[in-house]
Design a protein around this motif. Structure first.
Motif, PDB file in Angstrom:
ATOM      1  N   PRO A   1       0.828  -1.210   0.000  1.00 22.77           N
ATOM      2  CA  PRO A   1       0.000   0.000   0.000  1.00 22.77           C
ATOM      3  C   PRO A   1       0.859   1.256   0.000  1.00 22.77           C
ATOM      4  CG  PRO A   1       0.100  -0.885   2.221  1.00 22.77           C
ATOM      5  CD  PRO A   1       0.868  -1.848   1.328  1.00 22.77           C
ATOM      6  N   ILE A   2       0.293   2.324  -0.510  1.00 22.89           N
ATOM      7  CA  ILE A   2       1.007   3.588  -0.503  1.00 22.89           C
ATOM      8  C   ILE A   2       0.802   4.259   0.851  1.00 22.89           C
ATOM      9  CG2 ILE A   2       0.894   3.897  -2.997  1.00 22.89           C
ATOM     10  CD1 ILE A   2      -1.378   5.882  -2.523  1.00 22.89           C
ATOM     11  N   ASP A   3       1.685   5.166   1.195  1.00 23.19           N
ATOM     12  CA  ASP A   3       1.628   5.860   2.483  1.00 23.19           C
ATOM     13  C   ASP A   3       1.288   7.327   2.240  1.00 23.19           C
ATOM     14  OD1 ASP A   3       1.968   7.030   4.952  1.00 23.19           O
ATOM     15  OD2 ASP A   3       4.041   6.354   5.216  1.00 23.19           O
ATOM     16  N   PRO A   4       0.035   7.724   2.472  1.00 16.93           N
ATOM     17  CA  PRO A   4      -0.368   9.110   2.226  1.00 16.93           C
ATOM     18  C   PRO A   4       0.437  10.123   3.050  1.00 16.93           C
ATOM     19  CG  PRO A   4      -2.277   7.745   2.691  1.00 16.93           C
ATOM     20  CD  PRO A   4      -1.070   6.908   2.937  1.00 16.93           C
ATOM     21  N   PHE A   5       0.824   9.752   4.267  1.00 17.00           N
ATOM     22  CA  PHE A   5       1.606  10.662   5.104  1.00 17.00           C
ATOM     23  C   PHE A   5       2.960  10.931   4.447  1.00 17.00           C
ATOM     24  CE2 PHE A   5      -1.427   8.782   8.024  1.00 17.00           C
ATOM     25  CZ  PHE A   5      -1.826   9.856   8.808  1.00 17.00           C
TER      26      PHE A   5
END
Length: 133
Positions: free
Chosen positions: A37-41
């Motif tokens: 998953p990508i990390d929005p932070f």
């Protein structure tokens, strides 16, 4: 490819959809995102955006935001810095969604050429499990 009917995006034109898809691909390339998953932070930090949880702002402002911007909001300071505010009392899944949604606003992916209004995207059952307290 996104199922536009399921996510309420049927009103998007092909041109809008292509523009959004291109912007996302460009963002992933710019930040060297290669796995999920990508990390929005992390994305926000790499882009120079400030990410501020509701719990870190004065109570009066927090209460106003919770009434008017339930999950989060974003804007630009006078110095040109983008800030994303998000409700950190929500489950992690919702926080991540909200931050990515706000990044989309900052990148100009939600402009006046189409509007989803206040309608929420439907969440699949398996995603909601992690939100229950």
């Amino acid at each position: 490819m996104i199922d536009t009917e399921t996510y309420g995006l049927a009103d998007l034109t092909h041109r809008d959809y292509d523009r959004i898809e291109r912007a996302i691909v460009d963002l992933y390339a710019e930040l060297n995102i290669r796995e999920l998953p990508i990390d929005p932070f992390s994305i926000a930090k790499q882009k120079g955006y400030e990410v501020i949880p509701y719990s870190k702002i004065p109570e009066e402002a927090r209460n106003i935001l919770r009434k008017t911007e339930k999950s989060g909001t974003s804007g630009r300071t006078k110095k040109g810095v983008f800030r994303i505010f998000y409700d950190d009392s929500h489950c992690e899944y919702r926080q991540r969604f909200t931050i990515m949604h706000e990044i989309g606003h900052i990148l100009g992916l939600n402009d006046s050429s189409y509007s989803l209004g206040s309608r929420e995207f439907p969440l699949r059952k398996h995603n909601l499990r992690s939100c229950r307290r």
